[in-house]
Design a protein around this motif. Structure first.
Motif, short mmCIF file in Angstrom:
data_model
loop_
_atom_site.label_atom_id
_atom_site.label_comp_id
_atom_site.label_asym_id
_atom_site.label_seq_id
_atom_site.Cartn_x
_atom_site.Cartn_y
_atom_site.Cartn_z
N VAL A 25 0.78 -1.25 -0.04
CA VAL A 25 -0.04 -0.06 -0.16
C VAL A 25 1.10 1.21 -0.05
N ARG A 26 0.16 2.60 -0.19
CA ARG A 26 1.19 3.61 -0.55
C ARG A 26 1.15 4.00 1.06
N GLY A 27 2.20 4.64 1.57
CA GLY A 27 2.21 5.21 2.73
C GLY A 27 3.73 5.67 3.38
N ARG A 28 4.05 5.42 4.22
CA ARG A 28 5.62 6.00 4.75
C ARG A 28 6.64 5.43 3.76
N GLY A 29 6.50 4.20 3.31
CA GLY A 29 7.49 3.78 2.28
C GLY A 29 7.67 4.50 1.06
N GLU A 30 6.71 5.32 0.79
CA GLU A 30 6.75 6.15 -0.41
C GLU A 30 7.91 7.16 -0.56
N SER A 31 7.98 7.74 0.47
CA SER A 31 9.24 8.64 0.69
C SER A 31 10.55 8.04 0.35
N THR A 32 10.97 6.82 0.95
CA THR A 32 12.20 6.20 0.94
C THR A 32 12.13 5.74 -0.79
N MET A 33 11.27 5.34 -1.22
CA MET A 33 11.35 5.04 -2.77
C MET A 33 11.32 6.30 -3.67
N MET A 34 10.98 7.25 -3.08
CA MET A 34 11.11 8.65 -3.84
C MET A 34 12.66 9.08 -3.85
N LEU A 35 13.33 9.04 -2.69
CA LEU A 35 14.61 9.10 -2.48
C LEU A 35 15.41 8.53 -3.50
N LEU A 36 15.28 7.13 -3.55
CA LEU A 36 15.89 6.02 -4.15
C LEU A 36 15.43 6.33 -5.62
N ALA A 37 14.43 6.64 -6.20
CA ALA A 37 14.17 7.16 -7.52
C ALA A 37 14.82 8.41 -7.89
N ALA A 38 14.79 9.31 -7.12
CA ALA A 38 15.64 10.66 -7.40
C ALA A 38 17.08 10.43 -7.79
N HIS A 39 17.65 9.42 -7.08
CA HIS A 39 19.13 9.22 -7.37
C HIS A 39 19.47 8.23 -8.16
N GLY A 40 18.17 7.62 -9.13
CA GLY A 40 18.43 6.35 -9.81
C GLY A 40 19.00 5.21 -9.39
N GLU A 41 18.77 4.95 -8.08
CA GLU A 41 19.49 3.74 -7.33
C GLU A 41 18.76 2.50 -7.61
N GLU A 42 19.29 1.58 -7.89
CA GLU A 42 18.68 0.09 -8.09
C GLU A 42 18.45 -0.53 -6.73
N TYR A 43 17.38 -1.24 -6.80
CA TYR A 43 17.05 -1.64 -5.48
C TYR A 43 15.90 -2.95 -5.50
N GLU A 44 15.71 -3.74 -4.63
CA GLU A 44 14.80 -4.82 -4.63
C GLU A 44 13.46 -3.98 -3.93
N ASP A 45 12.32 -3.97 -4.74
CA ASP A 45 10.91 -3.46 -4.08
C ASP A 45 10.57 -4.76 -3.58
N TYR A 46 10.42 -4.99 -2.52
CA TYR A 46 9.64 -6.47 -2.05
C TYR A 46 8.44 -5.83 -1.24
N ARG A 47 7.26 -6.23 -1.80
CA ARG A 47 5.92 -5.71 -1.05
C ARG A 47 5.23 -7.04 -0.53
N VAL A 48 4.81 -6.74 0.51
CA VAL A 48 4.06 -7.67 1.57
C VAL A 48 2.54 -7.41 1.67
N ASP A 49 1.86 -8.68 1.27
CA ASP A 49 0.40 -8.64 1.47
C ASP A 49 -0.09 -8.35 2.82
N LEU A 50 -1.10 -7.65 2.97
CA LEU A 50 -1.47 -7.36 4.50
C LEU A 50 -1.60 -8.81 5.25
N ASP A 51 -2.34 -9.89 4.74
CA ASP A 51 -2.37 -11.19 5.44
C ASP A 51 -1.00 -11.60 5.68
N LYS A 52 0.04 -11.42 5.27
CA LYS A 52 1.50 -11.91 5.37
C LYS A 52 2.42 -10.75 6.49
#
Length: 203
Positions: free
Chosen positions: A12-39
């Motif tokens: 879901v979109r929330g606090r983690g968005e700011s971190t991913m925006m920093l990574l995007a701004a720098h063009g940094e490669e990373y693994e974006d691992y999303r977790v379902d709510l039930d897990k």
């Protein structure tokens, strides 16, 4: 030596968005691992403090606390001011954004729909404006002879990212008429080509 990053967060979109925006701004490669709510509960056991998001560095070092992660990347990517004084100004704005975000989350977390509706209304039209005024005042007080449009200094920083994040998360886009400097800071984020591209393709 470049590090390998994995960011674990809810789908879901929330606090983690700011971190991913920093990574995007720098063009940094990373693994974006999303977790379902039930897990989510199962995944939090892997976090040092039992919270999401958390960052894994080089496959073996895990770090919790989203703002600690944000400040780390901001420093790594030269988005934390050019001097210690600018870093102080950035922290002032960032901490205000965090407080505002917590207020938004508090209102949206209410389970009773009628109470939630009233709380969100109070947040949007009263509480949010208190902190938007603080943000506007902080930006205005730092503007020198050469106005750049950025919240602090002459380049995009963590301050601008956090302003964008809290406005989006709090759904405050329609509440910015009285806050021109906050508005321009948000627009500066959207002008960043890498961030603009990421916003188009994000989950």
């Amino acid at each position: 030596m470049a590090h390998k990053y994995k960011l674990t967060y809810l789908g879901v979109r929330g606090r983690g968005e700011s971190t991913m925006m920093l990574l995007a701004a720098h063009g940094e490669e990373y693994e974006d691992y999303r977790v379902d709510l039930d897990k989510a509960q199962e995944e939090t056991r892997k976090s040092p403090q039992g919270t999401l998001p958390y960052l894994t560095i080089d496959g073996n070092t895990t770090v919790a606390q989203w703002m600690a992660i944000n400040r780390y990347f901001a420093r790594e990517f030269s988005m934390y001011g050019q001097t210690n004084l600018e870093a102080l100004f950035i922290d002032e704005i960032v901490d205000t954004c965090v407080t505002l975000l917590e207020q938004a989350e508090k209102a949206s977390a209410i389970r009773d729909e009628n109470k939630k509706k009233e709380a969100v209304k109070t947040f949007t039209h009263e509480i949010a404006h208190k902190y938007l005024r603080f943000l506007e005042s902080s930006i205005v007080s730092r503007v020198g002879e050469k106005e750049t449009g950025f919240a602090v200094g002459s380049k995009l920083s963590l301050a601008d990212i956090m302003i964008f994040n809290v406005i989006e998360t709090g759904r405050l886009e329609g509440e910015l008429v009285e806050y021109p400097r906050v508005t321009v800071s948000r627009e500066k984020v959207l002008e960043n080509e890498r961030i603009a591209m990421w916003l188009k393709i994000r989950p």
